[in-house]
Scaffold this active site. Structure first.
Site, PDB file in Angstrom:
ATOM      1  CG  ASP A  40      -0.302  -0.153   2.547  1.00 30.02           C
ATOM      2  OD1 ASP A  40       0.927   0.061   2.640  1.00 30.02           O
ATOM      3  OD2 ASP A  40      -1.002  -0.482   3.527  1.00 30.02           O
ATOM      4  CG  ASN A 106      -9.396   0.023  11.165  1.00 27.40           C
ATOM      5  OD1 ASN A 106      -8.477  -0.692  10.784  1.00 27.40           O
ATOM      6  ND2 ASN A 106      -9.789   1.090  10.494  1.00 27.40           N
ATOM      7  CG  HIS A 108      -6.239  -1.157   8.272  1.00 27.31           C
ATOM      8  ND1 HIS A 108      -6.285   0.221   8.361  1.00 27.31           N
ATOM      9  CD2 HIS A 108      -4.969  -1.502   8.623  1.00 27.31           C
ATOM     10  CE1 HIS A 108      -5.105   0.657   8.741  1.00 27.31           C
ATOM     11  NE2 HIS A 108      -4.289  -0.356   8.908  1.00 27.31           N
ATOM     12  CD  GLU A 113      -8.967   2.096   6.780  1.00 28.33           C
ATOM     13  OE1 GLU A 113      -8.918   1.245   7.699  1.00 28.33           O
ATOM     14  OE2 GLU A 113      -8.425   3.208   6.874  1.00 28.33           O
TER      15      GLU A 113
HETATM   16  C1  GLP Z   1      -0.849   0.937   8.382  1.00 27.73           C
HETATM   17  C2  GLP Z   1      -0.506   0.092   7.145  1.00 27.73           C
HETATM   18  C3  GLP Z   1      -0.663  -1.366   7.394  1.00 27.73           C
HETATM   19  C4  GLP Z   1      -0.060  -1.739   8.714  1.00 27.73           C
HETATM   20  C5  GLP Z   1      -0.853  -1.075   9.823  1.00 27.73           C
HETATM   21  C6  GLP Z   1      -0.326  -1.371  11.224  1.00 27.73           C
HETATM   22  O1  GLP Z   1      -2.004   1.642   8.236  1.00 27.73           O
HETATM   23  N1  GLP Z   1      -1.252   0.497   6.005  1.00 27.73           N
HETATM   24  O2  GLP Z   1      -0.067  -2.100   6.313  1.00 27.73           O
HETATM   25  O3  GLP Z   1      -0.072  -3.132   8.885  1.00 27.73           O
HETATM   26  O4  GLP Z   1      -0.934   0.302   9.637  1.00 27.73           O
HETATM   27  O5  GLP Z   1       0.763  -0.558  11.521  1.00 27.73           O
HETATM   28  P1  GLP Z   1       1.681  -0.744  12.804  1.00 27.73           P
HETATM   29  O6  GLP Z   1       2.483  -1.986  12.562  1.00 27.73           O
HETATM   30  O7  GLP Z   1       2.540   0.484  12.853  1.00 27.73           O
HETATM   31  O8  GLP Z   1       0.779  -0.879  13.973  1.00 27.73           O
END
Ligand code: GLP
Length: 213
Positions: A40, A106, A108, A113
């Site tokens: 992403d 959430n 995702h 989402e």
């Molecule tokens: C972001 C990314 C995800 C990631 C998530 C969790 O929004 N788009 O790919 O897995 O957040 O992030 P973190 O590992 O910093 O909690």
């Protein structure tokens, strides 16, 4: 980790705090030849210290043997067409052999989402408020409102999935995703339908799993 029949396996990569230690560990051992695709990108500027492109410069480039990461370009005029281009490049590469995922608060995956359906492919999405709040830790008041993401369709059809989660704050969503009802409310719950899923969690993130008690 990259057990597969293909000579140059195709790997999808998440960003975020969670996979940081994995990239750091890989920088000590190096990588075999593979093709990497970001899963992403923020719908913001192409050059920005808080976007995923910059993340990979910091975390991936240092790994011996790591090549370029194929990225979404968020600054093109037509971001929808950019998502189609990216999905096409991934399909031409044969799809994902392995995808490394974190999980959003959430539920995702990538930027899929709540509300995302398993058949939906790469596309431009609106980021939910919780996602923008998490992004604000780096972006401040300028957290992007949109994201470009592989869909659950490309992610769930990976030949193997590695889900990483760490810390107490992820405990509830990990339990909900892995042991709750499967549905679009928690996109990560669709991982329950993935036959080749490996979950790596620390004790804090596993605390609410029935399976861990
Ligand atoms: C972001 C990314 C995800 C990631 C998530 C969790 O929004 N788009 O790919 O897995 O957040 O992030 P973190 O590992 O910093 O909690």
């Amino acid at each position: 980790m990259l057990a597969g029949e293909r000579e140059n396996p195709v790997v999808g990569l998440a960003t975020g705090d969670t996979p940081g230690p994995m990239y750091a560990a890989l920088s000590r051992v190096g990588l075999p030849a593979l093709r990497a695709f970001a899963i992403d990108e923020y719908g913001g500027p192409r050059v920005h210290p808080c976007n995923n492109r910059a993340y990979f410069e910091r975390h991936w480039r240092l790994i011996p043997g790591a090549g370029d990461v194929e990225q979404f370009d968020p600054e093109v005029a037509d971001r929808r067409a950019e998502c189609e281009r990216f999905a096409g490049a991934l399909a031409a590469a044969g799809g994902l052999d392995l995808v490394v995922l974190g999980i959003g608060m959430n539920g995702h995956l990538g930027f899929n989402e709540p509300g995302s359906k398993p058949h939906e492919g790469a596309r431009l999405v609106s980021l939910h408020e919780t996602t923008r709040q998490a992004a604000a830790r780096c972006w401040g008041d300028h957290a992007p409102r949109t994201g470009l993401t592989l869909g659950l369709s490309e992610i769930l059809s990976a030949r193997a999935v590695l889900l990483l989660a760490t810390g107490e704050r992820k405990a509830a969503v990990v339990a909900r995703a892995l042991e709750g009802e499967v549905g679009p409310e928690v996109p990560a719950s669709h991982l329950q339908e993935q036959p080749r899923l490996t979950v790596v969690v620390d004790e804090a993130a596993a605390a609410l799993l029935r399976a861990a008690r």
